[in-house]
Enzyme design. Structure first.
Site, short mmCIF file in Angstrom:
data_model
loop_
_atom_site.label_atom_id
_atom_site.label_comp_id
_atom_site.label_asym_id
_atom_site.label_seq_id
_atom_site.Cartn_x
_atom_site.Cartn_y
_atom_site.Cartn_z
N HIS A 93 9.64 29.91 -4.85
CA HIS A 93 8.44 29.10 -4.63
C HIS A 93 8.17 28.99 -3.13
O HIS A 93 9.05 28.57 -2.38
CB HIS A 93 8.64 27.70 -5.24
CG HIS A 93 7.49 26.78 -5.03
ND1 HIS A 93 7.62 25.53 -4.49
CD2 HIS A 93 6.17 26.95 -5.27
CE1 HIS A 93 6.43 24.95 -4.43
NE2 HIS A 93 5.54 25.79 -4.89
N HIS A 117 -3.24 26.05 -4.83
CA HIS A 117 -2.84 26.41 -6.20
C HIS A 117 -4.03 26.76 -7.09
O HIS A 117 -3.86 27.37 -8.14
CB HIS A 117 -2.05 25.26 -6.84
CG HIS A 117 -0.72 25.03 -6.20
ND1 HIS A 117 -0.48 24.00 -5.33
CD2 HIS A 117 0.45 25.71 -6.29
CE1 HIS A 117 0.78 24.05 -4.92
NE2 HIS A 117 1.36 25.07 -5.49
N ARG A 191 2.68 -1.30 -2.46
CA ARG A 191 3.34 -2.61 -2.51
C ARG A 191 2.36 -3.64 -3.07
O ARG A 191 1.47 -4.10 -2.38
CB ARG A 191 3.80 -3.03 -1.11
CG ARG A 191 4.46 -4.43 -1.06
CD ARG A 191 5.69 -4.46 -1.92
NE ARG A 191 6.44 -5.73 -1.85
CZ ARG A 191 6.59 -6.55 -2.88
NH1 ARG A 191 6.00 -6.31 -4.04
NH2 ARG A 191 7.32 -7.64 -2.76
N CYS A 238 6.68 -2.09 4.86
CA CYS A 238 7.10 -3.27 4.11
C CYS A 238 8.29 -3.91 4.81
O CYS A 238 9.16 -3.21 5.33
CB CYS A 238 7.46 -2.87 2.69
SG CYS A 238 8.03 -4.25 1.67
N TYR A 374 9.47 -13.43 3.15
CA TYR A 374 9.25 -12.63 4.36
C TYR A 374 9.65 -13.41 5.62
O TYR A 374 8.90 -13.54 6.58
CB TYR A 374 7.81 -12.15 4.45
CG TYR A 374 7.43 -11.23 3.30
CD1 TYR A 374 8.10 -10.03 3.10
CD2 TYR A 374 6.43 -11.58 2.40
CE1 TYR A 374 7.79 -9.20 2.06
CE2 TYR A 374 6.11 -10.75 1.35
CZ TYR A 374 6.80 -9.56 1.17
OH TYR A 374 6.49 -8.74 0.13
#
Length: 530
Positions: A93, A117, A191, A238, A374
């Protein structure tokens, strides 16, 4: 002369007779030829032709296809209802073993990202590997239950590594994260805290409160027409990126993110500063924070919320956007359509999606995600002793880097004599990454990586203004294999423009929420003598 004149007339007449005869003969021949082929065609139409045998294939369920995900078990994929065994093709490939990302599933989502492709010869190659048909039941997508609050969530790319389905949270495979300086929308980490809301752009209104001109609202069309469009390339990360490494020290609560809860995009929209000034903001106006509220909500009606300091919000150098485009397209549903906040240099949790409300306030957002999540704590703090009010909400993130290639546990051939290592590096607050050091022996000796701030083959981007380096840098280094080494402990560490550097180990930065994980990233690789 009469004799000569009569002779010429006779000669011309003879010539004309031969010419006409030839024309009639030619026309007759053409007519005969046409009639012959018409008769042949009619005869062929009434003659029973032998039927070519169409090969029949067994029918497989998606569950059976999914069992073939490795070279040992065979690599099967599906495409437009067909089942293909491409095990022998993997080695040749052109894109390498990334084709294994589709193993056991559909090719369509992968081919959609790579237009190369969509060519006839590629389909011809694929057809040679066909081994079956996918069952009609699996070909038809099963309708989601209407009672499921997540039933209207958008489709996602199957290559994403899912950390939770509801709400949906996933990261791209780390081995492809550094392939593109600008992360394709489909691969940008997802997220979500709540179900993805469906928002009608024609009726959308952005509410603005707490400013001198009083409450007001803006439509999407007004946001686009009343304010200049600005573009910013910025990395979002994040707070829990690399939490999986913290979990190895001692388990914590939170999604088990790997190294890919980070991505880079080009965002476009109105500057938050311009919108706030339009609503009456000017120096001296009372208010320390700008609060954001999303349109995503839980079953009780509680919406996602967050806030940032007003200084960041109104600064000309802050580059905070009310973004309605991502990488040249309208925001995808998972990324906040139709409008989100993009706060460059700041933790992803403050970049509120599906933005519904902005408010200038003396107080931070009262949202759970601002007040009780957080935040970073000492390694000695546990859930019995934690006092969330004692720690500030995370805004700017620390310097970060990670190795995307080679992967943990992979093998390098001794005959190659060297190894190429790739990764990303970024720092919060607009601090530019100025160096990435890479070691093959656990940190005893070091190599300096080459940094890249654009796509390969493009002219290097100019250095950003000081304090406005919002985008990551991709890096790469090729180093000789240490003599006689049977295993490599590859390590990377980044240094930013303030000379902040990553800590060397995870244990001293362990915290009960597993956030702010930025120790040296380590990958162990075998060296094969074959």
């Amino acid at each position: 002369m009469p004799g000569q004149s009569g002779g010429q007339c006779h000669t011309h007449a003879s010539a004309w007779r031969h010419m006409l005869a030839g024309l009639f003969l030619g026309a007759g021949a053409m007519l005969s030829y046409g009639l012959y082929h018409r008769q042949q065609a009619e005869q062929a139409a009434t003659t029973v032709q032998p039927v070519r045998e169409v090969p029949t294939f067994p029918v497989y369920s998606q569950e059976e296809v999914a069992k073939h995900r490795t070279l040992a078990d065979g690599v099967w994929v599906t495409y437009k209802g067909g089942v293909y065994d491409i095990t022998d093709f993997v080695a040749v490939h052109p894109g390498g073993d990334k084709i294994l990302l589709a193993a056991g599933g559909a090719l369509e989502p992968f081919w959609a990202l790579y237009a190369v492709h969509n060519q006839e010869h590629v389909l011809e190659i694929l057809s040679g590997y066909k081994v079956g048909e996918l069952s009609p039941e699996d070909s038809a997508q099963q309708a989601a239950s209407s009672t499921d609050p997540y039933s209207s969530d958008p489709p996602r790319h199957p290559a994403l590594r899912v950390n939770s389905q509801k709400p949906f949270n996933a990261e791209p495979p780390s081995e492809i994260l550094s392939d593109n300086y600008i992360t394709p929308n489909a691969f940008f980490f997802k997220r979500n805290h709540l179900p993805v809301p469906k928002v009608d752009p024609d009726t959308y209104r952005l509410e603005i409160q707490g400013l001198p001109k009083g409450p007001m609202s803006l439509s999407l069309a007004e946001l686009k027409s009343k304010f200049p469009k600005h573009t910013v390339t910025a990395t979002l990360q994040c707070a829990g990126n690399r939490r999986s490494e913290i979990n190895q020290v001692k388990p914590v609560k939170g999604l088990n993110w790997g190294i890919a809860a980070i991505s880079n995009a080009t965002w476009a929209g109105a500057r938050l500063r311009d919108v706030l000034i339009h609503a009456g903001y000017e120096p001296g106006v009372k208010g320390k924070h700008v609060q954001f509220e999303g349109l995503d909500r839980d079953v009780t009606g509680t919406t996602y919320g967050a806030s940032i300091p007003v200084g960041k919000a109104v600064s000309e150098e802050g580059d905070v956007l009310l973004a309605y485009e991502m990488n040249g397209e309208e925001l995808p549903a998972d990324h906040g359509f139709p409008v989100r906040v993009v706060v460059p240099g700041t933790v992803g949790a403050r970049n509120v999606k599906w933005l519904g409300k902005i408010a200038l306030s003396e107080e931070e957002s009262s949202s759970h995600w601002q007040q009780n999540d957080y935040k970073g704590f000492s390694p000695s703090t546990d859930w019995d002793t934690v006092d969330f009010k004692s720690a500030p909400a995370i805004q700017e993130l620390p310097v970060q880097s990670a190795i995307t290639q080679p992967a943990e546990g992979s093998v390098v051939e001794r005959s190659q004599e060297e190894v190429t290592i790739k990764g990303y590096a970024w720092s919060g607050g607009g601090r530019e990454v100025v160096r990435v050091d890479v070691s093959l022996d656990g940190g005893r000796t070091w190599h300096v990586a080459e940094l890249r701030s654009g796509e390969k083959g493009q002219e290097a981007a100019a250095s950003p203004p000081p304090g406005r380096a919002w985008a990551w840098k991709l890096w790469e280094v090729t180093a000789p294999l240490p003599p006689a080494a049977q295993e490599l402990e590859i390590v990377c560490k980044a240094v930013d423009s303030s000379y902040n550097v990553q800590p060397d180990t995870v244990a001293p930065i362990w915290n009960l929420r597993g956030v702010l994980s930025n120790a040296w990233h380590r990958v162990r690789v075998k060296v094969s003598e074959d």
